[in-house]
Structure formats: C-alpha cells, structure tokens
Write an enzyme that holds these catalytic residues in place. Structure first.
Site, short mmCIF file in Angstrom:
data_model
loop_
_atom_site.label_atom_id
_atom_site.label_comp_id
_atom_site.label_asym_id
_atom_site.label_seq_id
_atom_site.Cartn_x
_atom_site.Cartn_y
_atom_site.Cartn_z
CE LYS A 1 -27.64 60.42 47.12
NZ LYS A 1 -26.93 61.68 47.29
N GLY B 1 -35.94 75.87 43.95
CA GLY B 1 -35.87 75.04 45.15
C GLY B 1 -35.21 75.79 46.28
N GLY C 1 -34.93 74.68 49.63
CA GLY C 1 -34.87 73.76 50.75
C GLY C 1 -33.61 73.99 51.56
CB VAL D 1 -28.76 73.13 49.23
CG1 VAL D 1 -27.62 73.80 48.48
CG2 VAL D 1 -28.27 71.83 49.87
CE1 TYR E 1 -35.36 81.36 53.10
CE2 TYR E 1 -33.62 81.09 54.74
CZ TYR E 1 -34.72 81.78 54.25
OH TYR E 1 -35.16 82.90 54.91
P1 NAD Z 1 -34.52 69.73 50.20
O1 NAD Z 1 -35.50 68.61 50.11
O2 NAD Z 1 -34.25 70.32 51.53
O3 NAD Z 1 -34.96 70.92 49.22
C1 NAD Z 1 -35.48 70.71 47.95
C2 NAD Z 1 -36.48 71.83 47.72
O4 NAD Z 1 -36.92 71.77 46.36
C3 NAD Z 1 -37.71 71.73 48.61
O5 NAD Z 1 -37.96 72.97 49.23
C4 NAD Z 1 -38.81 71.32 47.63
O6 NAD Z 1 -40.08 71.82 48.02
C5 NAD Z 1 -38.33 71.95 46.35
N1 NAD Z 1 -38.86 71.36 45.12
C6 NAD Z 1 -39.12 70.06 44.86
N2 NAD Z 1 -39.58 69.91 43.61
C7 NAD Z 1 -39.60 71.15 43.06
C8 NAD Z 1 -39.96 71.67 41.80
N3 NAD Z 1 -40.42 70.87 40.83
N4 NAD Z 1 -39.85 72.99 41.57
C9 NAD Z 1 -39.38 73.81 42.56
N5 NAD Z 1 -39.03 73.38 43.78
C10 NAD Z 1 -39.14 72.07 44.03
O7 NAD Z 1 -33.17 69.20 49.51
P2 NAD Z 1 -31.72 69.83 49.62
O8 NAD Z 1 -30.98 69.10 50.65
O9 NAD Z 1 -31.83 71.32 49.68
O10 NAD Z 1 -31.09 69.41 48.20
C11 NAD Z 1 -31.44 70.08 47.01
C12 NAD Z 1 -30.71 69.42 45.85
O11 NAD Z 1 -29.30 69.48 46.09
C13 NAD Z 1 -31.02 67.94 45.64
O12 NAD Z 1 -30.95 67.62 44.27
C14 NAD Z 1 -29.90 67.23 46.36
O13 NAD Z 1 -29.66 65.93 45.88
C15 NAD Z 1 -28.76 68.16 46.05
N6 NAD Z 1 -27.67 68.07 47.01
C16 NAD Z 1 -27.89 68.32 48.33
C17 NAD Z 1 -26.84 68.23 49.22
C18 NAD Z 1 -27.02 68.54 50.68
O14 NAD Z 1 -26.00 68.69 51.39
N7 NAD Z 1 -28.23 68.66 51.18
C19 NAD Z 1 -25.55 67.88 48.76
C20 NAD Z 1 -25.35 67.67 47.39
C21 NAD Z 1 -26.42 67.76 46.53
#
Ligand code: NAD
Length: 359
Positions: free
Chosen positions: A80, A180, A182, A184, A186
């Site tokens: 990572k 959250g 974001g 994922v 949404y």
């Molecule tokens: P992202 O940044 O697109 O979305 C994260 C969302 O969480 C954002 O909308 C942000 O405003 C919100 N957020 C941040 N702090 C917060 C809080 N304290 N309370 C409520 N909301 C809060 O990230 P993502 O890509 O959607 O990933 C989300 C999680 O899933 C992360 O932990 C990431 O490591 C994990 N993940 C993502 C993927 C992927 O394919 N994107 C794969 C495996 C794991």
C-alpha cells in the site's frame, strides 16, 4: 518512533519513505509480503494529523492487502502507499508524477492503484512515469475505477451476512445504515435501495448526503448518530477504526458489513462483537471486489465490466464459508479469515484455487 519493533510492522519486507521538496510530495510505500506475487494495493491521499498516524495507517493497510489478496485467491502480494496531503487543496499532477517515479524506483515489487483521495486521472499521471500502476482506463487491459466492483462485492457480502445472521434471502424492508457515501458507499446505497432496503445515511460531505436522500429516499442522520441507529445492518464505508470501545455499546445492528478497511480498532473487538451476537463480515474479505478486478489488469487480461461484476459475486460464498467455520469452531469471523489467509500467504500461492476450504 519505533518501526521494526512496532506491532503494526508485522514483518514488512520493505518500507520506502519518499520526499520531493520540488512538488511537495511526502509519501510512504509499504510492501508487506510478496510470497504470492508482486504486492498490489491502492494509494491513499490523506491529510494525516501526524507522521506516526501515516506510518501506522500504511503498515496496517499494506498488511491487510496481503490478507485480502490471499483470501480472494489472487496470486498477488500485499502492499500500500500513502501520500501525506489534502487531496482537495494540495494535490497536483506534478506531485502524482513524482509519486510515479518513486513507484518505478521500487522496481515492480509494488504495483499501485486508487484508494481514498485518488482518482483514475491521478493514476494516469502516475502511469506517465511507471508501468507499475493499475486501475487505468487506458491500455488493452485497463480496468478503470475499482469502486463499483468493490461496492457490488460488498452488496453481495452484505446479502450473505443477512442470510447467515437474519436467515433472510432478500433485503426488502431491511433497515441499513451507511457511513460514508463516497465512491463505494454511494454505489452500495444504490444497490441496497434497488433491493428494497430502507437507508439511514451520513457523510461529512453534505452534497453526498443530499444526493442519497433525493435519489434513494434515504434518511439523513448525524455523523455521531450513525452508530446508534435502530437498524438491522451497519455498513461502514468511510474510514477505519470505527468499531471500538466507544461505538460498540451504541450498536443496535445485528450485522456489520461494509467497505472500510481496518474497521476494528483492535483485533480483540472481533470477539466482543461475537459475544454480543453481532455478525462481522471481515473487512478485507467483503471489500475485495475492486482488487479482484484490478488483478485482471495486472495480469494483462481484459475482462468486460459485466463479467467483472459477476466475478466478484464469489464473495457471497466465501463469506458464508467463513461464517460457518466461525460457528463450527466458536471463533470470531476475523480470526477464521486471518487463519485461512495466513495459510495461503505461507503457501506462496500454491493453494489449489479459490475455495476457503482449500486453505
Ligand atoms: P471515498 O473517499 O470516495 O469516500 C469516503 C466517504 O466517506 C467520503 O464521501 C467522505 O466524505 C466520507 N467520510 C469521511 N470521513 C467521514 C466520517 N467521519 N463520517 C462519515 N463520512 C465520512 O472512498 P471510497 O473509495 O468510497 O472508500 C471508502 C472506504 O472503503 C475506505 O475505507 C476505503 O479504504 C475502502 N475501500 C475502498 C475500495 C475502493 O475500491 N474504492 C476498495 C476497498 C476498500
């Protein structure tokens, strides 16, 4: 600050500290284990409060990738990277290209992709400097943003968790809280809405919440109120360590099934959840959909989006097997997953396929 002797270090093979005053890049690349193949894991950009926090995060995330890739049956190791910066105000194309040159210097031991705060466009900048990058739109095997695949895998994993804990085959009328919204969260909310679930959502980003309220009829709740919602399922999709001594007593959900990495603040919290009758879907098992799709790109294999979506549905069966073993041996689900993953890591990839039982 101790590194080699810290708990989080956990026998990492290599950790690289990257510093480029010209572009403002401060990054850490962590390669946990390459027994099964080159280390693959996303790059996160986050405005860490301290350097210690960044080191801890990258080490925990990197180790998690070794376990995630092994459990997903991929012949990939775990690694990572984190970039210490505010993605909204400090990120520049020059910074991402500088990061790409550092990735190149690791010589293919680590292959990067998107994580929190990083977009496909950022990875396109990285790709101008190194071939050790995935999650691109371009190229014959470009797999694009992994998030929709992660979201679909989480959705299927959530369905498996509901089947095991609540003995239900559908989500009609089920109450689910999503923390959250974001990339994922949404998409997950959309799939849950389409399956008939009633949503309770929160996000620090008010626009994301407004979209979910408007498009999915979700109920908006406060950032700290999300834990105590009277729901069937809690889906953490923001950041890690949110299952802890403060939040656990507030939980009313019977299932925790979400995308966030490192959801448990400490590994002992897994046992606490089991004692309370809360079924925890181990984070790195349920959120492996994105990396499963990225792995095709790493292996130079084009797979259509529809086939990619179908392929991640294996997470449903993997979780059911883990849940059954956890009941059989009266152990927390995370402990069972760790044991299975570790056996696969130590086998160096010669584990005969994707079945949990093969480990
Ligand atoms: P992202 O940044 O697109 O979305 C994260 C969302 O969480 C954002 O909308 C942000 O405003 C919100 N957020 C941040 N702090 C917060 C809080 N304290 N309370 C409520 N909301 C809060 O990230 P993502 O890509 O959607 O990933 C989300 C999680 O899933 C992360 O932990 C990431 O490591 C994990 N993940 C993502 C993927 C992927 O394919 N994107 C794969 C495996 C794991």
């Amino acid at each position: 600050m101790a590194i080699f002797s810290s708990d989080d270090f956990d026998n990492h093979e290599q950790v690289v500290f990257c510093n480029d005053p010209h572009t403002g890049l401060k990054a850490i690349i962590a390669v946990h284990n390459t027994n099964r193949g080159p280390a693959v894991g996303g790059c996160r950009m986050w405005n860490y409060a301290s350097e210690e926090e960044a080191v801890r995060d990258v080490l925990r995330l990197s180790r998690g990738m070794s376990y995630k890739n092994a459990m997903a049956g991929l012949n990939l190791g775990g690694g990572k990277a984190v970039i210490i910066a505010d993605s909204a105000t400090q990120k520049t194309p020059e910074m991402m290209r500088s990061f790409g040159r550092f990735i190149n210097s690791v010589g293919g031991k680590y292959i990067t992709a998107e994580d929190v705060g990083i977009t496909v466009e950022d990875m396109e900048q990285v790709a101008t400097q190194t071939k050790f990058v995935a999650g691109l739109e371009q190229g014959s095997a470009g797999s694009g943003d992994p998030s929709p695949y992660t979201a679909h895998g989480v959705f299927k994993g959530l369905c498996a968790s509901v089947k095991h804990r609540l003995k239900r085959d559908n989500l009609e009328g089920l109450k689910v809280s999503v923390q959250g919204l974001g990339h994922v969260g949404y998409d997950l909310a959309r799939e849950l809405h389409e399956a008939g679930a009633e949503l309770f959502v929160t996000d620090i980003n008010k626009d994301n919440v407004a979209r979910a309220v408007e498009n999915f009829g979700a109920t908006a709740v406060g950032l700290d109120e999300i834990y105590s919602q009277d729901v069937d399922v809690f889906a953490p999709c923001a950041l890690g360590s949110i299952i802890n001594d403060v939040t656990i007593p507030q939980l009313k959900a019977k299932v925790i099934a979400g995308a966030s990495n490192n959801q448990l603040e400490e590994s002992r919290h897994d046992q606490v959840l089991r004692d309370m009758g809360i079924l925890y879907a181990p984070d790195y098992v349920i959120n492996a959909g994105g990396i499963m799709n990225v792995a095709n790109e790493v292996n130079g294999k084009y797979i259509s989006p529809a086939d990619g979506m179908k392929a991640v549905e294996v997470i449903y069966d993997t979780l059911l097997e883990i849940f059954d073993l956890a009941d059989e041996y009266s152990k927390p689900t995370g402990v069972i997953a760790d044991q299975l993953a570790l056996a696969r890591i130590n086998s160096g990839g010669d584990d005969g396929g994707n079945s949990v039982k093969a480990a």
